[in-house]
Design an enzyme around this catalytic site. Structure first.
Site, PDB file in Angstrom:
ATOM      1  N   GLY A  64      76.203  50.624  24.076  1.00 48.77           N
ATOM      2  CA  GLY A  64      76.592  52.002  24.361  1.00 48.77           C
ATOM      3  C   GLY A  64      75.517  52.884  24.961  1.00 48.77           C
ATOM      4  O   GLY A  64      74.632  52.437  25.678  1.00 48.77           O
ATOM      5  N   SER A  65      75.594  54.159  24.578  1.00 51.20           N
ATOM      6  CA  SER A  65      74.849  55.237  25.213  1.00 51.20           C
ATOM      7  C   SER A  65      73.341  55.063  25.172  1.00 51.20           C
ATOM      8  O   SER A  65      72.768  54.632  24.164  1.00 51.20           O
ATOM      9  CB  SER A  65      75.211  56.540  24.512  1.00 51.20           C
ATOM     10  OG  SER A  65      74.327  57.560  24.900  1.00 51.20           O
ATOM     11  N   THR A  66      72.693  55.470  26.285  1.00 48.69           N
ATOM     12  CA  THR A  66      71.233  55.454  26.343  1.00 48.69           C
ATOM     13  C   THR A  66      70.636  56.608  25.542  1.00 48.69           C
ATOM     14  O   THR A  66      69.426  56.669  25.361  1.00 48.69           O
ATOM     15  CB  THR A  66      70.753  55.529  27.805  1.00 48.69           C
ATOM     16  OG1 THR A  66      71.415  56.615  28.459  1.00 48.69           O
ATOM     17  CG2 THR A  66      71.062  54.249  28.536  1.00 48.69           C
ATOM     18  N   GLY A  67      71.480  57.526  25.061  1.00 50.46           N
ATOM     19  CA  GLY A  67      71.025  58.568  24.155  1.00 50.46           C
ATOM     20  C   GLY A  67      70.582  57.988  22.812  1.00 50.46           C
ATOM     21  O   GLY A  67      69.929  58.668  22.022  1.00 50.46           O
TER      22      GLY A  67
END
Lengths: 136, 406
Positions: A64-67
């Site tokens: 998922g997200s690179t955050g």
């Protein structure tokens, strides 16, 4: 009491111990976790509702997200994060989060051998995972 | 790892503390993945720009680098943030959160960032070329830039993108290398896919299987629209960690199956049964609908034009957000779309989206969207039910205020 040891690869050095929280599903620290509370919030995730605080978090790899990198850092800094991480294959998003958070981490471990509730001695510096299991 | 003289100077601190600190992060990462050298990059897209993502920890990290006098060496665009930077008061984003967000933007501005605030930087000028090494964050944009444009990036988190922007380097591993760009899963697509929702379902299904590997799609005969490829990229990187995919006969690195597959690979079928399973198991409900979301990833001007046409002369009952970049919004204003959309009661929101802004205090329980990525994340982040339906159905739903299920 049963004890066994596995050898993996050091990702981030450090020596910690704690109870294992194990999932067979990938984790996105952005979206799967509330960084303020340390609880797993992803609907339908097999550890939905679990608390990361002080656990040795055992999961296959990140997704998922690179955050997720900053969110891992945040959950650790908020004092509700895991003490260490064990992966099958370390994926860059969690790796960089663990580096910045100075969170001991290893990968290349057969995580199917670890169960939630096992007590883990994680010597990430030498890539060693020691598992202690109470008799069933 | 073999470093050039210039890179050694950076690591030794000859270019200052910040450059040294960033180089150390990259060398640590390179050592883990056994990179042989560093690669120069001249395009960075930085994730970790929403305060929802960074929290105080990440805000402190970026501010520290900024205060120590760090400066971006290469053009660096910024990902989606946690508020509409212009209309945050009007839309009602919480004040404390907004002020922290603006503080974070200040830190990035001092570093020399280009304040694009979008997950689709490739729509507004950050367009790497085939074979070019770049350092990109934002999972959906990474998959797009690797796969559709043929540029080369790993999945960079906030701290690595920051380090790459400051040093102009990334370690040479992963998707920078030819041998890691071959397909490990061959997905045989046995149905016609038309809408963004269709490609989102394909991506969501595939991401669950492929994880961080490279899926290759065979059987997509017509070239998908840019908007469909954007939806596919986003979905693949939501259920999985896909950074690179190929479509045989369509994307630049996959002329034939033989040319793009690795020696060993697994073959998986995707047809109507698999499609229905994703919808039934994950993204279906029937009830009143509180909130309808478009623009995940951020809408192109073409999508906004389609939405304006569907909303022309109508009134929505549900709250509707159409998320986009400010640059695209300017076009929408000029073309009269914004007027039509606002008259219908819908809202164009710039710079942010429901995944990256604070959870609404309106107590929404049900959300419909045409984006698999949005449907996936909003369930957990906003504690709601979500349905994944196509754009036209989303608009009908917004007008009726309810969705009857598929």
């Amino acid at each position: 009491m049963k004890t066994f040891e596995m050898k993996g690869r050091k990702i981030v050095e450090g020596v910690v111990e704690g109870e294992a929280l194990v999932t067979s599903e990938p984790i996105s620290f952005m979206g799967s976790i509330n960084p303020k509370t340390g609880y797993v919030i992803e609907k339908g995730h097999d550890i939905e509702g679990a608390w990361l605080k002080d656990k040795i978090l055992v999961f296959p790899c990140s997704k998922g997200s690179t955050g997720g990198s900053y969110m891992l850092y945040d959950v650790v800094k908020n004092g509700v994060g895991p003490r260490g991480i064990i992966n099958i294959e370390a994926e860059s998003i969690v790796v960089i989060g663990a580096i910045v958070a100075k969170l001991p981490m290893v990968d290349k471990i057969d995580i199917s051998k670890i169960k939630t509730g096992d007590y883990i001695y994680l010597d990430a510096t030498n890539g060693i995972v020691k598992v202690q299991r109470k008799d069933d | 790892m073999k470093l050039t003289d210039e890179e050694k100077r950076m690591l030794n601190g000859d270019e200052g503390e910040v450059v040294q600190q960033c180089m150390k992060v990259l060398v640590t990462l390179g050592d883990i993945y056994e990179a042989e050298k560093m690669l120069p990059v001249n395009s960075v897209h930085s994730p970790g720009v929403s305060y929802r993502v960074t929290g105080d920890a990440g805000l402190g990290y970026v501010e520290d680098v900024s205060k120590k006098g760090g400066h971006f060496k290469v053009p660096t665009t910024l990902n989606t943030i946690g508020i509409d930077s212009k209309d945050w008061k009007k839309i009602g984003f919480p004040r404390d959160f907004s002020l922290k967000q603006l503080e974070l933007l200040d830190a990035y501005a001092k570093l020399g960032a280009i304040p694009t605030h979008t997950c689709t930087p490739y729509l507004i000028g950050n367009v790497p070329q085939i074979g070019q090494h770049v350092a990109w964050g934002e999972s959906s944009a990474i998959a797009f830039v690797n796969s559709v444009l043929g540029a080369r990036t790993n999945r960079e988190g906030g701290p690595t993108a920051l380090a790459a922007a400051i040093t102009g380097r990334v370690p040479a591993y992963g998707f920078h290398l030819d041998e890691n760009r071959k397909g490990n899963y061959l997905i045989k697509v046995e149905m016609n896919l038309k809408t963004e929702r269709d490609f989102g379902v394909l991506g969501y299904f595939t991401g669950q299987i492929a994880g961080k590997n490279v899926p290759v799609f065979e059987g997509i005969k017509e070239r998908p629209t840019m908007e469909c490829l954007k939806a596919l990229s986003a979905a693949l990187a939501s259920s999985g960690a896909v950074a690179l995919y190929h479509i045989v006969g369509i994307t630049p690195e996959a002329p034939t199956v033989e040319a793009i597959m690795d020696k060993k690979y697994e073959t998986i079928k995707f047809g109507p049964k698999e499609y229905d399973e994703v919808i039934e198991k994950k993204f279906n409900f029937s009830s009143d609908v509180d909130f309808v979301v478009f623009g995940c990833p951020h809408c192109s001007i073409v999508e906004i034009g389609r939405l304006a046409k569907l909303l022309y002369g109508k009134k929505v009952k549900s709250d509707v957000w159409i998320c986009t970049s400010r640059q695209v919004k300017l076009l929408s204003d000029k073309m009269g779309y914004t007027d039509i959309i606002e008259k219908a009661g819908a809202l164009i929101v710039c710079d942010t989206c429901p995944v990256l802004c604070p959870t609404s205090s309106k107590g929404y329980k049900t959300v419909v969207t045409n984006s698999a990525k949005m449907a996936h994340y909003i369930r957990g982040l906003w504690n709601v039910k979500s349905a994944l339906i196509q754009m036209e159905d989303c608009i009908d739903t917004a007008i009726q205020g309810k969705w009857g299920g598929r």
